[in-house]
Structures are given as structure tokens and as C-alpha cells.
Design a protein around this motif. Structure first.
Motif, PDB file in Angstrom:
ATOM      1  N   SER A  50      -2.482  -0.514  -3.132  1.00  0.00           N
ATOM      2  CA  SER A  50      -2.757  -1.744  -2.388  1.00  0.00           C
ATOM      3  C   SER A  50      -1.672  -1.928  -1.341  1.00  0.00           C
ATOM      4  CB  SER A  50      -2.834  -2.955  -3.323  1.00  0.00           C
ATOM      5  OG  SER A  50      -1.630  -3.114  -4.049  1.00  0.00           O
ATOM      6  N   GLY A  51      -1.983  -2.683  -0.306  1.00  0.00           N
ATOM      7  CA  GLY A  51      -1.053  -2.846   0.800  1.00  0.00           C
ATOM      8  C   GLY A  51      -0.419  -4.220   0.833  1.00  0.00           C
ATOM      9  N   LEU A  52       0.683  -4.303   1.546  1.00  0.00           N
ATOM     10  CA  LEU A  52       1.370  -5.573   1.727  1.00  0.00           C
ATOM     11  C   LEU A  52       1.965  -5.628   3.126  1.00  0.00           C
ATOM     12  CD1 LEU A  52       4.747  -4.936   1.455  1.00  0.00           C
ATOM     13  CD2 LEU A  52       3.949  -4.387  -0.851  1.00  0.00           C
ATOM     14  N   LEU A  53       2.279  -6.842   3.558  1.00  0.00           N
ATOM     15  CA  LEU A  53       2.856  -7.068   4.879  1.00  0.00           C
ATOM     16  C   LEU A  53       4.252  -7.643   4.719  1.00  0.00           C
ATOM     17  CD1 LEU A  53      -0.281  -8.615   6.642  1.00  0.00           C
ATOM     18  CD2 LEU A  53       0.607  -6.292   6.916  1.00  0.00           C
ATOM     19  N   VAL A  54       5.249  -6.890   5.154  1.00  0.00           N
ATOM     20  CA  VAL A  54       6.639  -7.342   5.109  1.00  0.00           C
ATOM     21  C   VAL A  54       6.823  -8.437   6.158  1.00  0.00           C
ATOM     22  CG1 VAL A  54       9.047  -6.613   5.292  1.00  0.00           C
ATOM     23  CG2 VAL A  54       7.305  -4.995   4.461  1.00  0.00           C
ATOM     24  N   GLN A  55       7.525  -9.489   5.775  1.00  0.00           N
ATOM     25  CA  GLN A  55       7.697 -10.629   6.674  1.00  0.00           C
ATOM     26  C   GLN A  55       9.063 -10.609   7.348  1.00  0.00           C
ATOM     27  OE1 GLN A  55       4.859 -12.929   7.128  1.00  0.00           O
ATOM     28  NE2 GLN A  55       4.256 -10.937   6.312  1.00  0.00           N
ATOM     29  N   ASP A  56       9.090 -10.909   8.646  1.00  0.00           N
ATOM     30  CA  ASP A  56      10.327 -10.958   9.407  1.00  0.00           C
ATOM     31  C   ASP A  56      11.020 -12.291   9.137  1.00  0.00           C
ATOM     32  OD1 ASP A  56      12.292 -11.210  11.493  1.00  0.00           O
ATOM     33  OD2 ASP A  56      11.214  -9.667  12.615  1.00  0.00           O
ATOM     34  N   LEU A  69       8.897 -13.648   1.786  1.00  0.00           N
ATOM     35  CA  LEU A  69       9.358 -12.266   1.869  1.00  0.00           C
ATOM     36  C   LEU A  69       8.236 -11.306   2.216  1.00  0.00           C
ATOM     37  CD1 LEU A  69      11.699 -12.027  -1.274  1.00  0.00           C
ATOM     38  CD2 LEU A  69      12.394 -12.294   1.111  1.00  0.00           C
ATOM     39  N   VAL A  70       7.064 -11.559   1.667  1.00  0.00           N
ATOM     40  CA  VAL A  70       5.984 -10.584   1.758  1.00  0.00           C
ATOM     41  C   VAL A  70       4.642 -11.297   1.647  1.00  0.00           C
ATOM     42  CG1 VAL A  70       6.035 -10.155  -0.736  1.00  0.00           C
ATOM     43  CG2 VAL A  70       5.196  -8.373   0.786  1.00  0.00           C
ATOM     44  N   LYS A  71       3.621 -10.701   2.232  1.00  0.00           N
ATOM     45  CA  LYS A  71       2.261 -11.244   2.140  1.00  0.00           C
ATOM     46  C   LYS A  71       1.290 -10.121   1.802  1.00  0.00           C
ATOM     47  CE  LYS A  71       2.770 -15.250   5.184  1.00  0.00           C
ATOM     48  NZ  LYS A  71       2.293 -15.942   6.403  1.00  0.00           N
ATOM     49  N   PRO A  72       0.151 -10.460   1.186  1.00  0.00           N
ATOM     50  CA  PRO A  72      -0.828  -9.412   0.874  1.00  0.00           C
ATOM     51  C   PRO A  72      -1.480  -8.894   2.143  1.00  0.00           C
ATOM     52  CG  PRO A  72      -1.729 -11.581   0.373  1.00  0.00           C
ATOM     53  CD  PRO A  72      -0.291 -11.798   0.734  1.00  0.00           C
ATOM     54  N   MET A  73      -1.894  -7.656   2.117  1.00  0.00           N
ATOM     55  CA  MET A  73      -2.628  -7.063   3.230  1.00  0.00           C
ATOM     56  C   MET A  73      -4.088  -6.950   2.840  1.00  0.00           C
ATOM     57  SD  MET A  73      -1.839  -3.482   5.214  1.00  0.00           S
ATOM     58  CE  MET A  73      -2.706  -3.047   6.732  1.00  0.00           C
ATOM     59  N   ASN A  74      -4.963  -7.317   3.745  1.00  0.00           N
ATOM     60  CA  ASN A  74      -6.394  -7.226   3.501  1.00  0.00           C
ATOM     61  C   ASN A  74      -6.758  -5.827   3.009  1.00  0.00           C
ATOM     62  OD1 ASN A  74      -9.172  -6.318   4.815  1.00  0.00           O
ATOM     63  ND2 ASN A  74      -9.322  -8.502   4.354  1.00  0.00           N
ATOM     64  N   LYS A  75      -7.538  -5.750   1.912  1.00  0.00           N
ATOM     65  CA  LYS A  75      -7.850  -4.461   1.296  1.00  0.00           C
ATOM     66  C   LYS A  75      -8.534  -3.510   2.266  1.00  0.00           C
ATOM     67  CE  LYS A  75     -10.043  -2.331  -2.737  1.00  0.00           C
ATOM     68  NZ  LYS A  75     -10.502  -1.159  -1.970  1.00  0.00           N
ATOM     69  N   LYS A  76      -9.490  -4.011   3.019  1.00  0.00           N
ATOM     70  CA  LYS A  76     -10.219  -3.151   3.957  1.00  0.00           C
ATOM     71  C   LYS A  76      -9.277  -2.616   5.030  1.00  0.00           C
ATOM     72  CE  LYS A  76     -14.193  -3.099   7.084  1.00  0.00           C
ATOM     73  NZ  LYS A  76     -15.309  -3.907   7.672  1.00  0.00           N
ATOM     74  N   ASP A  77      -8.379  -3.478   5.518  1.00  0.00           N
ATOM     75  CA  ASP A  77      -7.426  -3.053   6.544  1.00  0.00           C
ATOM     76  C   ASP A  77      -6.470  -1.991   5.994  1.00  0.00           C
ATOM     77  OD1 ASP A  77      -8.569  -4.800   8.333  1.00  0.00           O
ATOM     78  OD2 ASP A  77      -7.046  -6.363   8.053  1.00  0.00           O
ATOM     79  N   PHE A  78      -5.980  -2.230   4.768  1.00  0.00           N
ATOM     80  CA  PHE A  78      -5.047  -1.258   4.194  1.00  0.00           C
ATOM     81  C   PHE A  78      -5.746   0.063   3.900  1.00  0.00           C
ATOM     82  CE2 PHE A  78      -3.308   0.934   0.508  1.00  0.00           C
ATOM     83  CZ  PHE A  78      -2.070   1.287   1.033  1.00  0.00           C
TER      84      PHE A  78
END
Length: 369
Positions: A275-281, A288-297
Motif C-alpha cells: 500500500s502507498g502513503l504520502l509523506v508530508q512536508d 507526518l503522513v497521509k494515505p495514498m489512493n489505492k488506484k493511484d499507488f
């Protein structure tokens, strides 16, 4: 009548955890934002991302120190960040990496003490001159894990704190693991070149040799980007998970991380999913982090794997040539991204952070002179 109940053990591997400030983020990086309120916020945030597993294994990329114990103002997090790790379920940490000794042997040992006081399990520490082996026995299944860092990627010394990755040491550790009669053998490596979405020829060769000699899973990190996943001769290789949390996100690829979910059943790896995640600036966000849409990942990761698969039939020499060109190209591109990211921050940051950033840039320039 007998009923055979097969228990499942769930592991989740996550990438680089960097709870520190870098030179350009002093004053508004993760370390500077670490306080009791944010620790509660981040614990909830991380818990929602990693989900539940028996063991969640991450790479702690910087030491955790009180200010009085730090040798400089950058590359360390606060000890209270260990609460985020423990309370969110991250219970195993690799400490064999290129930034864990930024504050010397004493900073390393202080970090180990902090983590152990929280009951966290460690990978990669040197024990009696050898890499430690973490042995986990649960539901009749024994899992052995060990970790190493390639010292060629280190810019600071390793005063015999963490296990150094050499083929001889890794293979010797594999033999020690076999003597423990485990059901599953896992190696964790901090290795490879930054920003390149392909494993190097040396990484491929060592990972495959380990699988051929009896390891079941190899998991990597350090490149700060996601690399391919490969099934090989009944074993599994995850070359890089990318980042999990970082103080600064300099490019889109840098900001995409991956989690590997491993199910172990009937004393063997039964399933692997991602599964994917989005690191936050941290300059613009308090999470700190957010989930990444499954289809996008899935689309993103499939492209990385497909690109690698197309190169699998190349000779070793031809693959090395492709890899070298990719290394040069991606490093040039990322250097540009770093400069553009700094410019964006100078323009977009709130006044307080903007003033601090300009001060940080001036300090950097002065150090170069």
C-alpha cells in the motif's frame, strides 16, 4: 475429531523514519515541531496509516537525543518521539543506517537506551562483533531477522555501533540463523543509491544469492524512492520502501512511500501485498503522513515494476549500463528539484518559517566558504 487451526502472523514493513531537522529545516522540521500535543496528533495519524500487525518494522533514520546530548543542531529527533513509535504500533526498528551515528557513539547508545526503555525491539546493532539476530517465536513459528547498512553510503563514521553490510558478514549471519532452525529468515538492508528506481547490479546479485542460500525475504531502504518488488526462486525481494516520514519533501517521488504487508502462515510466507502513503512536508503541514489512493499507488508501483521487468532479460553488462545512466539522470534531476523546492519555500512559507529558512540558507552558504 481433530481441528487444525492455522495461525497467521502479520508483519508490516515501512521505510525511512526521520524525526529530525535538516540544515534547511531547522526551526520548523519534525524535531522542532515535536511537543506533547503533536506527539498525540502524530500517534493518531501514524496509527491510522500503518494499521494493525503483530510486528511493524521501520527504519529509524536519526538518533533521538536531548538537546544537551546533541553534538550539533541537526539530524536528531527528541526522545519523546519514541512514544509516537511505540503507541502507534511500530515495535521493531532498524538502527543500521547512514545517519544513526550523526552524533557519535554516545548519541547512538543514548538512542538505543531510549528505545529499549519503551520496550521496542532493535535490528542492526552489533553484538559481540557480529550483527544481532532478532528471533521471534509466535504460534509455533520462528522468524529470524537481521539488518545491515552499506557503509559506502555513509558520510559519518560508524564506531562499531551498527552492522556493516559486506557479503562475508551477511552470509556468515545467514549461517548463524540457520543454526537456530527458523521457519522464516528475513534480512533488512539500508543500501543502494538515492533517487534511482532500479536496484544496482550489486544489490540484485546479493539479494538473489541470499535467497538461493536459504533466506526468504530481503527488505531494503535508503534511496528515498520506491524500488521494485521481485519474486525469485521461492523468495521475495523488496529493494526499497522509500520514505515513511521526513521533514522536507523535495519532489513527488521523494514524497511517495510504500508499506509491505507480509502474512506468515503454516510456517512460511503466505502472501505479500503493498500500500502507498504520502509523506508530508512539515513546512506546510502538521501531519507526518497521509494515505495514498489505492488506484493511484497501484498504477505508480506497477509502472516501476514493469520498467524493471523489461530490463530483466538484459545481460549483466547491459543492465549495469542502463543503471549507470539512470543514476546520473536521476541525481541531476533531484539536484534541480532540491533548488526548486527551496525557491518554492522562500516564496510560499509563512513569515515566521520564511525568516528561519533564509537564516538557514545563509548559514549553509557561510559553511561552504
Amino acid at each position: 475429531m481433530s481441528v487444525d487451526i492455522s495461525f497467521m502472523i502479520k508483519l508490516t514493513f515501512i521505510g525511512d523514519i526521520f524525526p529530525a531537522d535538516e540544515l534547511f529545516t531547522c526551526g520548523f522540521g519534525i524535531k522542532s515541531k515535536t511537543n506533547e500535543e503533536n506527539v498525540r496528533r502524530w500517534t493518531k495519524n501514524v496509527t491510522e496509516i500503518v494499521g494493525e500487525a503483530d510486528y511493524i518494522i521501520g527504519n529509524l533514520e536519526s538518533p533521538l537525543l536531548d538537546d544537551k546530548d546533541a553534538a550539533k543542531t541537526t539530524f536528531y529527533g527528541k526522545p519523546i518521539f519514541a512514544d509516537v513509535l511505540k503507541d502507534s504500533g511500530i515495535n521493531v526498528l532498524n538502527i543500521a543506517n547512514n545517519h544513526i551515528t550523526e552524533h557519535g557513539a554516545e548519541g547512538f547508545q543514548n538512542t538505543v537506551t531510549t528505545l529499549r526503555k519503551k520496550g521496542l525491539l532493535l535490528l542492526g546493532e552489533v553484538e559481540n562483533g557480529q550483527s544481532g539476530i532478532l528471533s521471534i517465536r509466535q504460534e509455533g513459528t520462528t522468524i529470524c531477522m537481521s539488518a545491515f547498512c552499506d557503509e559506502r553510503i555513509c558520510s559519518v563514521d560508524n564506531p562499531s555501533c551498527f552492522a556493516s553490510l559486506t557479503e562475508d558478514k551477511v552470509m556468515a549471519t545467514l549461517e548463524r540463523m540457520k543454526d537456530m532452525y527458523p521457519d522464516v529468515i528475513i534480512f533488512v538492508f539500508h543500501w543502494g543509491n538515492e533517487y534511482v528506481h532500479l536496484p544496482s547490479p550489486d544489490q540484485r546479485r546479493l539479494a538473489k544469492k541470499l535467497i538461493d542460500e536459504g533466506a526468504n525475504l530481503v527488505v531494503g531502504h535508503h534511496p528515498h524512492v520506491v524500488l521494485p518488488f521481485e519474486r525469485y526462486h521461492g523468495g521475495y525481494i523488496i529493494y526499497s520502501l522509500g520514505n515513511f516520514c521526513f521533514d522536507d519533501v523535495q519532489s513527488d517521488h521523494f514524497g511517495i512511500g510504500m508499506m509491505a504487508h507480509i502474512n506468515i502462515q503454516n510456517k512460511a510466507i503466505d502472501d505479500i501485498s503493498f500500500s502507498g502513503l504520502l509523506v508530508q512536508d512539515m513546512a506546510f503541514c502538521d501531519d507526518l503522513v497521509k494515505p495514498m489512493n489505492k488506484k493511484d499507488f497501484d498504477g505508480y508501483f506497477s509502472q516501476i515494476i514493469d520498467n524493471y521487468d523489461q530490463l530483466q532479460q538484459l545481460s549483466e553488462e547491459a543492465y549495469r549500463d542502463v543503471y549507470t545512466k539512470a543514476f546520473i539522470r536521476e541525481h541531476k534531476k533531484e539536484r534541480i528539484n532540491m533548488r526548486m523546492n527551496l525557491l518554492k519555500k522562500v516564496i510560499d512559507l509563512r513569515h515566521q518559517h520564511k525568516t528561519q529558512l533564509i537564516k538557514n540558507i545563509k548559514n549553509y552558504i557561510l559553511k561552504q566558504e
